[in-house]
Design a protein around this motif. Structure first.
Motif, PDB file in Angstrom:
ATOM      1  N   LYS A 261       0.863  -0.965  -0.086  1.00 48.69           N
ATOM      2  CA  LYS A 261      -0.033   0.054   0.125  1.00 48.69           C
ATOM      3  C   LYS A 261       0.875   1.248   0.076  1.00 48.69           C
ATOM      4  N   GLU A 262       1.930   1.122   0.698  1.00 46.42           N
ATOM      5  CA  GLU A 262       2.917   2.247   1.047  1.00 46.42           C
ATOM      6  C   GLU A 262       3.383   2.784  -0.582  1.00 46.42           C
ATOM      7  N   ILE A 263       3.755   1.647  -1.227  1.00 45.70           N
ATOM      8  CA  ILE A 263       4.420   1.583  -2.522  1.00 45.70           C
ATOM      9  C   ILE A 263       3.170   2.209  -3.575  1.00 45.70           C
ATOM     10  N   LEU A 264       2.050   1.741  -3.277  1.00 42.80           N
ATOM     11  CA  LEU A 264       0.820   2.188  -4.296  1.00 42.80           C
ATOM     12  C   LEU A 264       0.650   3.676  -3.926  1.00 42.80           C
ATOM     13  N   ASP A 265       0.793   4.136  -2.935  1.00 44.95           N
ATOM     14  CA  ASP A 265       0.761   5.732  -2.441  1.00 44.95           C
ATOM     15  C   ASP A 265       1.862   6.558  -3.195  1.00 44.95           C
ATOM     16  N   HIS A 266       2.951   5.836  -2.834  1.00 38.66           N
ATOM     17  CA  HIS A 266       4.243   6.566  -3.548  1.00 38.66           C
ATOM     18  C   HIS A 266       4.058   6.779  -5.172  1.00 38.66           C
ATOM     19  N   LEU A 313      -2.931 -19.167   0.659  1.00 36.40           N
ATOM     20  CA  LEU A 313      -2.373 -18.230   1.564  1.00 36.40           C
ATOM     21  C   LEU A 313      -1.146 -17.828   0.414  1.00 36.40           C
ATOM     22  N   LYS A 314      -0.520 -18.710  -0.339  1.00 39.99           N
ATOM     23  CA  LYS A 314       0.434 -18.594  -1.309  1.00 39.99           C
ATOM     24  C   LYS A 314      -0.034 -17.617  -2.376  1.00 39.99           C
ATOM     25  N   LEU A 315      -1.396 -17.701  -3.080  1.00 39.51           N
ATOM     26  CA  LEU A 315      -1.823 -16.933  -4.050  1.00 39.51           C
ATOM     27  C   LEU A 315      -2.361 -15.492  -3.443  1.00 39.51           C
ATOM     28  N   ILE A 316      -2.119 -15.277  -2.220  1.00 40.03           N
ATOM     29  CA  ILE A 316      -2.390 -13.804  -1.710  1.00 40.03           C
ATOM     30  C   ILE A 316      -1.073 -13.232  -1.987  1.00 40.03           C
ATOM     31  N   ILE A 317      -0.085 -13.995  -1.642  1.00 42.16           N
ATOM     32  CA  ILE A 317       1.269 -13.243  -1.724  1.00 42.16           C
ATOM     33  C   ILE A 317       1.846 -13.068  -3.252  1.00 42.16           C
ATOM     34  N   THR A 318       1.241 -14.046  -3.856  1.00 42.61           N
ATOM     35  CA  THR A 318       1.613 -13.946  -5.502  1.00 42.61           C
ATOM     36  C   THR A 318       0.840 -12.506  -6.122  1.00 42.61           C
ATOM     37  N   ASN A 319      -0.437 -12.421  -5.852  1.00 48.38           N
ATOM     38  CA  ASN A 319      -0.946 -11.503  -6.516  1.00 48.38           C
ATOM     39  C   ASN A 319      -0.741 -10.178  -5.664  1.00 48.38           C
ATOM     40  N   LEU A 320      -0.271  -9.981  -4.502  1.00 45.41           N
ATOM     41  CA  LEU A 320       0.412  -8.800  -4.105  1.00 45.41           C
ATOM     42  C   LEU A 320       1.591  -8.458  -4.709  1.00 45.41           C
ATOM     43  N   LEU A 321       2.402  -9.548  -4.849  1.00 49.77           N
ATOM     44  CA  LEU A 321       3.677  -9.454  -5.625  1.00 49.77           C
ATOM     45  C   LEU A 321       3.269  -8.847  -7.124  1.00 49.77           C
ATOM     46  N   GLN A 322       2.420  -9.104  -7.619  1.00 43.91           N
ATOM     47  CA  GLN A 322       2.004  -8.830  -9.127  1.00 43.91           C
ATOM     48  C   GLN A 322       1.760  -7.291  -8.970  1.00 43.91           C
ATOM     49  N   ILE A 323       0.940  -6.806  -8.026  1.00 43.49           N
ATOM     50  CA  ILE A 323       0.762  -5.422  -7.722  1.00 43.49           C
ATOM     51  C   ILE A 323       1.803  -4.546  -7.772  1.00 43.49           C
ATOM     52  N   ALA A 324       2.753  -5.173  -6.808  1.00 45.45           N
ATOM     53  CA  ALA A 324       3.997  -4.360  -6.944  1.00 45.45           C
ATOM     54  C   ALA A 324       4.688  -4.231  -8.243  1.00 45.45           C
ATOM     55  N   LYS A 325       4.678  -5.280  -8.834  1.00 49.49           N
ATOM     56  CA  LYS A 325       5.275  -5.215 -10.328  1.00 49.49           C
ATOM     57  C   LYS A 325       4.548  -4.190 -11.081  1.00 49.49           C
ATOM     58  N   HIS A 326       3.221  -3.961 -11.076  1.00 52.70           N
ATOM     59  CA  HIS A 326       2.572  -3.076 -11.930  1.00 52.70           C
ATOM     60  C   HIS A 326       2.858  -1.655 -11.394  1.00 52.70           C
ATOM     61  N   LEU A 327       3.063  -1.587 -10.136  1.00 46.36           N
ATOM     62  CA  LEU A 327       3.471   0.088  -9.546  1.00 46.36           C
ATOM     63  C   LEU A 327       4.769   0.179 -10.090  1.00 46.36           C
ATOM     64  N   GLY A 328       5.801  -0.642 -10.111  1.00 45.16           N
ATOM     65  CA  GLY A 328       7.363  -0.344 -10.586  1.00 45.16           C
ATOM     66  C   GLY A 328       6.953   0.209 -12.188  1.00 45.16           C
ATOM     67  N   GLY A 329       6.137  -0.663 -12.764  1.00 45.12           N
ATOM     68  CA  GLY A 329       5.878   0.016 -14.260  1.00 45.12           C
ATOM     69  C   GLY A 329       5.493   1.209 -14.436  1.00 45.12           C
ATOM     70  N   ILE A 330       4.315   1.484 -13.438  1.00 39.01           N
ATOM     71  CA  ILE A 330       3.981   2.953 -13.700  1.00 39.01           C
ATOM     72  C   ILE A 330       5.054   3.921 -13.226  1.00 39.01           C
ATOM     73  N   ALA A 331       5.823   3.879 -12.311  1.00 38.95           N
ATOM     74  CA  ALA A 331       6.915   4.514 -11.990  1.00 38.95           C
ATOM     75  C   ALA A 331       8.140   4.721 -12.976  1.00 38.95           C
ATOM     76  N   GLU A 332       8.517   3.756 -14.007  1.00 39.40           N
ATOM     77  CA  GLU A 332       9.129   3.933 -14.970  1.00 39.40           C
ATOM     78  C   GLU A 332       8.275   4.885 -15.985  1.00 39.40           C
ATOM     79  N   ILE A 333       7.105   4.698 -16.253  1.00 34.68           N
ATOM     80  CA  ILE A 333       6.527   5.654 -17.250  1.00 34.68           C
ATOM     81  C   ILE A 333       6.645   6.996 -16.595  1.00 34.68           C
ATOM     82  N   THR A 334       6.459   7.235 -15.136  1.00 36.05           N
ATOM     83  CA  THR A 334       6.711   8.577 -14.680  1.00 36.05           C
ATOM     84  C   THR A 334       8.215   9.293 -14.934  1.00 36.05           C
TER      85      THR A 334
END
Length: 350
Positions: A261-266, A313-334
């Protein structure tokens, strides 16, 4: 490519006629205004915003339901017309009536997207109309609305798992539907802006270079909503398996969620302000969370013997990591967008 002769008008003006086929396609009439833009030594003739919007109001897109037999085609054609900025779509049957199964698909789309309604209906004809004024929905404003919903989804789905509140978890699905509505509206706005620069400026798009990047960011935001919906659906399927017995692991996942969530906000802060430093931090942190996820995965492997719960439980972690990956992509566009203009960080010198 056509060749046109330049003619002289009066003492100093030079004129060239517009191709009739193009003018008819655009909907230009005598007395209409157009924009002239210099472009790499050439000229571009662009219709005004009023001309573009008026043309769409007049035009109808007619779909013959008699030749549609496969399920889903009606739904996809109506959605596609909406995304392309087509305001009036008609479904017509010449053989008797628009089939009930086709009506079901039409209603599903009307209920799923913003600013659209059935304005006319008979046995043989259904007219669907869009009432959206594209100038009233800036793209960044729509992205901001998705971002606010995503933060609520992220809190709700993990908090619901920790507290065993399945009503809260189920609410995530409703929020994801709203994310989809806003996503389709953004795509519609971006395609309209590509056709008319005046409309693009009204939406807050200063450069056509931003259209592709905005589409990528919008898709990333929509994908994040899908990831949270997948977590919610998985938790609902495992609700009878007493996942709360692994509260210690759920608490670790909650702390992991807080970092996401902190990464999302930033990430969104960096995008809206074009701050390179914050964007760079987002990219670094989106890589760092991978190590934390491995530690939680290891604990799940060691402590959770029930296959379904371990998978959940593993699926929760996997999906949260995918969210972090998308956020990294948005930062690159920025960062790339920041470099479109000279700055203290990156000066332009001849």
């Amino acid at each position: 490519m056509e060749t046109r002769k330049i003619q002289k008008l009066g003492y100093s003006s030079l004129v060239v006629s517009l191709p009739k086929k193009w003018a008819d396609q655009i909907g230009l009439k005598p007395g209409d205004s157009v924009f002239i833009k210099t472009d790499n030594g050439g000229l571009r003739v662009l219709p005004s915003m009023d001309t573009t919007l008026e043309r769409e109001k007049r035009r109808r897109y007619v779909i013959n339901t008699d030749i549609i037999f496969e399920e889903g085609i009606i739904e996809r054609m109506l959605t596609g017309n909406y995304i392309l900025g087509h305001d009036t779509v008609q479904f017509i049957s010449q053989k008797g009536r628009v089939q009930p199964k086709h009506m079901d698909e039409i209603r599903r789309v009307v209920n799923r997207i913003n600013g659209v309604g059935i304005v006319e209906q008979s046995l043989k004809l259904v007219t669907v109309q869009s009432f959206i004024d594209p100038t009233k929905f800036p793209v960044k404003g729509l992205m901001q609305r998705i971002y606010v919903i995503l933060t609520s989804m992220l809190d709700a789905v993990i908090r619901g798992a920790v507290e065993g509140d399945y009503d809260m978890i189920q609410e995530v699905n409703h929020m994801e539907n709203e994310v989809d509505r806003l996503y389709w509206l953004i795509v519609r706005q971006l395609l309209l802006s590509q056709r008319n620069r005046e409309i693009a400026k009204a939406m807050g798009i200063d450069s056509t270079l931003h259209i592709v990047g905005n589409r990528t960011i919008a898709k990333s935001l929509e994908e994040m909503g899908d990831r949270m919906e997948e977590i919610a659906n998985e938790l609902m399927e495992a609700r009878d398996k007493n996942i709360s017995q692994y509260l210690d692991i759920l608490k670790e996942i909650e702390a992991f969620k807080d970092k996401i969530k902190e990464i999302l906000d930033h990430s969104m802060e960096a995008f809206f302000s074009l701050d390179v430093n914050i964007a760079n931090t987002v990219i670094n942190k989106s890589e760092e969370v991978k190590q934390q996820s491995k530690a939680i995965d290891k604990k799940i492997f060691e402590k959770v013997s029930e296959p379904l719960l371990a998978s959940t439980l593993k699926l929760i972690i996997t999906n949260l990591l995918q969210i972090a990956k998308h956020l990294g992509g948005i930062a690159e566009i920025t960062i790339n967008r920041n470099l479109e203009e000279p700055s203290k960080l990156c000066e332009w010198k001849e």
